[in-house]
Design a protein around this motif. Structure first.
Motif, PDB file in Angstrom:
ATOM      1  N   GLU A  75     -58.363  -4.367  13.628  1.00  0.00           N
ATOM      2  CA  GLU A  75     -58.546  -3.813  14.963  1.00  0.00           C
ATOM      3  C   GLU A  75     -57.559  -3.087  15.421  1.00  0.00           C
ATOM      4  OE1 GLU A  75     -61.387  -3.147  16.396  1.00  0.00           O
ATOM      5  OE2 GLU A  75     -62.740  -4.583  15.497  1.00  0.00           O
ATOM      6  N   TYR A  76     -56.347  -3.669  15.508  1.00  0.00           N
ATOM      7  CA  TYR A  76     -55.167  -2.892  15.978  1.00  0.00           C
ATOM      8  C   TYR A  76     -54.832  -1.845  15.187  1.00  0.00           C
ATOM      9  CZ  TYR A  76     -53.641  -6.336  19.597  1.00  0.00           C
ATOM     10  OH  TYR A  76     -53.594  -7.002  20.520  1.00  0.00           O
ATOM     11  N   TRP A  77     -54.894  -1.764  13.859  1.00  0.00           N
ATOM     12  CA  TRP A  77     -54.672  -0.829  13.085  1.00  0.00           C
ATOM     13  C   TRP A  77     -55.610   0.533  13.209  1.00  0.00           C
ATOM     14  CZ3 TRP A  77     -51.064  -0.534   9.254  1.00  0.00           C
ATOM     15  CH2 TRP A  77     -51.331   0.728   7.924  1.00  0.00           C
ATOM     16  N   MET A  78     -56.795   0.238  13.522  1.00  0.00           N
ATOM     17  CA  MET A  78     -57.670   1.237  14.056  1.00  0.00           C
ATOM     18  C   MET A  78     -57.443   1.900  15.480  1.00  0.00           C
ATOM     19  SD  MET A  78     -60.083   2.044  11.913  1.00  0.00           S
ATOM     20  CE  MET A  78     -61.462   2.454  12.634  1.00  0.00           C
ATOM     21  N   SER A  79     -56.865   1.112  16.141  1.00  0.00           N
ATOM     22  CA  SER A  79     -56.670   1.515  17.736  1.00  0.00           C
ATOM     23  C   SER A  79     -55.159   2.070  17.703  1.00  0.00           C
ATOM     24  CB  SER A  79     -56.646   0.104  18.709  1.00  0.00           C
ATOM     25  OG  SER A  79     -57.962  -0.343  18.630  1.00  0.00           O
ATOM     26  N   PHE A  80     -54.387   1.835  17.238  1.00  0.00           N
ATOM     27  CA  PHE A  80     -52.808   2.171  17.417  1.00  0.00           C
ATOM     28  C   PHE A  80     -51.920   2.889  16.407  1.00  0.00           C
ATOM     29  CE2 PHE A  80     -53.736  -1.553  20.205  1.00  0.00           C
ATOM     30  CZ  PHE A  80     -53.737  -0.920  21.399  1.00  0.00           C
TER      31      PHE A  80
END
Length: 519
Positions: A79-84
């Motif tokens: 999720e962090y990968w997708m967001s940032f």
């Protein structure tokens, strides 16, 4: 063995400083297959080093750990990968495309990803080593969770190797022991292990580093150094490998730099970079490793002074106020040190020790991967549970097995192959159910499927399953989907699981895409 706070700070700062040095040194030569003659920085950095993804991607993981602590796992990191994470290129882009389709790790790093065996994950090992100093088994587990977001196979083995080695480097400084510790956490016959062993054999045979380079690049051939290079410039005596299979050769090159550098920091980094290929990755990884061993205070000023304390980034979407990106090595180090007590917990960290907290580290044989029934090949799955059979069973299914942990029980969805279906053909998945390792109580689970229109199960969609005490085994079920009348190209089903008499309940989503994978 105890690690005091001041020594810990010095080694963590040495890690990030070394990472910055190696990435800055190697970046101008990335993607070229030739021998260089680098003896120092070739760019004017003026205490403002250029950004490099080898370091800045880990700053996103720092934020994830600050929020989720030791519960951070592949899906949180995804999720962090997708967001940032900004880049859509190569394996980074393949993983993001997969996650947008609903494919969670480890599927996101494997399906349709021709660069799953490349270098983009082993460059992220340091955050886990710094958060778990002298605890290589723990560092390896988190490195696995990290790597499966966008890699599979050799890409995963590469990060696990370096995370275990670098974690052990907080407690052990002998390079030969450290290399063997790292190797103990990955399969003996994998490409990464072969690349490392080829470098060692060449060094011990008396070959020079240029000859060792050829041995490694022909023994585990990759293609990274052919990026944008004219065919006429290619070395005719170096093999061209399978596109994207680049972690083994570049990790072998990093080991060449370490061995032939003969314990000289600058010479080691320059030797690795002079071998060509993925030069910012090889230089940065070696720089971080030596930085941990030596500590910040022992790093040569000729390498540290030009860079100063600055960290610049290029791959992070930093417009959101939810992400806090450190701008200096000092800030990054201090944030890691603040995280360690809650991340590692008692009894590893004694927060009441005089002069600041201390950390208990493993030492000697404890640093190696265990070889009994609890053999830590299980890090390629879902942590280190008490039940050893889970480790042996699940490792054989990666990268198609997805874990769901619902406190009182766990469920592993095993696709057994790429998550695709063809109309008119039955498609079977396996569900493994097990009582959580903290409980010693049997329980009944009730299972109910929710299926899209036009999809049926070969058996009843509702059932009850008995789970024995956690150390008495597990239950495996197979479910076969019949999609003859299904009209869509994206089959999404839900399995609802309830523990009878408890409030633990969870949903396992199953996603099957119409067609077949292209890679």
């Amino acid at each position: 063995m105890l690690l005091d706070l001041n020594t810990y700070r010095d080694k963590v700062m040495g890690c990030w400083m070394g990472k910055n040095i190696g990435g800055t040194l190697g970046a101008p030569f990335e993607g070229k297959r030739r021998i260089f003659d680098v003896v120092g920085y070739t760019e004017e950095v003026n205490q403002n080093p250029p950004p490099n993804d080898d370091l800045d991607l880990q700053l996103v993981w720092l934020n994830a750990v600050e929020k989720y602590g030791p519960t951070v796992d592949a899906r949180i990191l995804g999720e962090y990968w997708m967001s940032f994470i900004i880049p859509d290129w190569a394996e980074y882009g393949a993983a993001k495309a997969n996650m947008r389709m609903g494919l969670v790790p480890p599927l996101s790093g494997h399906v349709g990803n021709p660069l799953k065996d490349s270098c983009g994950s082993f460059i992220r090992s340091e955050i886990w080593a710094c958060l778990a100093p002298g605890q290589p088994e723990m560092a390896a587990r988190y490195a696995y969770e990290d790597a499966i977001v966008d890699h599979s196979g050799e890409g995963v083995y590469g990060e696990v190797f370096w995370a275990a080695l670098q974690s052990a480097a907080f407690a052990e400084s002998d390079k030969w022991k450290l290399i063997q510790i790292g190797l103990s956490y990955i399969p003996d016959n994998c490409g990464v292990a072969r690349g490392v062993k080829l470098a060692i054999d060449a060094y011990r045979s008396g070959a020079n580093w240029q000859e060792a380079r050829k041995v490694v690049m022909n023994g585990v051939p990759g293609t990274f150094g052919l990026m944008g290079q004219p065919i006429s410039d290619m070395e005719t005596d170096i093999a061209i490998g399978e596109p994207g299979w680049d972690a083994p050769s570049n990790i072998g090159i990093t080991i060449i730099g370490w061995l032939y550098g003969e314990d000289d920091f600058g010479r080691s980094l320059c030797t690795a970079v002079n071998c060509g290929e993925d030069t910012d990755c090889t230089g940065a990884t070696l720089g971080a490793t030596l930085g941990i061993i030596l500590g910040r205070q022992a790093l040569p000023e000729e390498w540290t002074a030009p860079l100063g304390d600055v960290i610049n980034t290029k791959c992070i979407h930093n417009l959101s106020v939810t992400l806090s990106v450190p701008s200096t090595v000092t800030e990054l180090t201090e944030r890691v040190l603040r995280l360690a007590p809650s991340f590692l917990g008692y009894p590893i960290v004694d927060i009441l020790a005089p002069g600041g907290y201390t950390l208990q580290m493993k030492e000697g044989d404890e640093l190696f991967c265990r070889n009994d029934d609890r053999y830590s090949k299980g890090v390629y799955n879902y942590g280190l549970p008490k039940n050893p059979t889970k480790l042996r069973d699940v490792v054989s299914r990666a990268p198609y097995a997805v874990l769901f942990d619902f406190v009182a029980f766990s469920a592993i969805l095993d696709y057994r192959e790429d998550p695709f279906f063809c109309p008119g053909e039955a498609r079977t998945v396996r569900i493994q159910l097990e009582t959580s390792d903290f409980m010693n109580h049997p329980q009944w689970l009730e299972l109910k499927w929710y299926l899209p229109e036009g999809v049926k199960l070969a058996a009843n969609s509702t059932s009850s399953v008995f789970l024995p005490t956690y150390n008495m085994g597990k239950t495996e079920l197979e479910f076969t989907f019949l999609a003859d009348e299904f009209k869509g190209d994206r089959l999404e089903a839900l399995l609802d699981i309830t523990s009878r008499g408890r409030h633990s309940r969870g949903t396992v989503p199953v996603l099957l895409l119409k067609g077949t994978a292209s890679f």
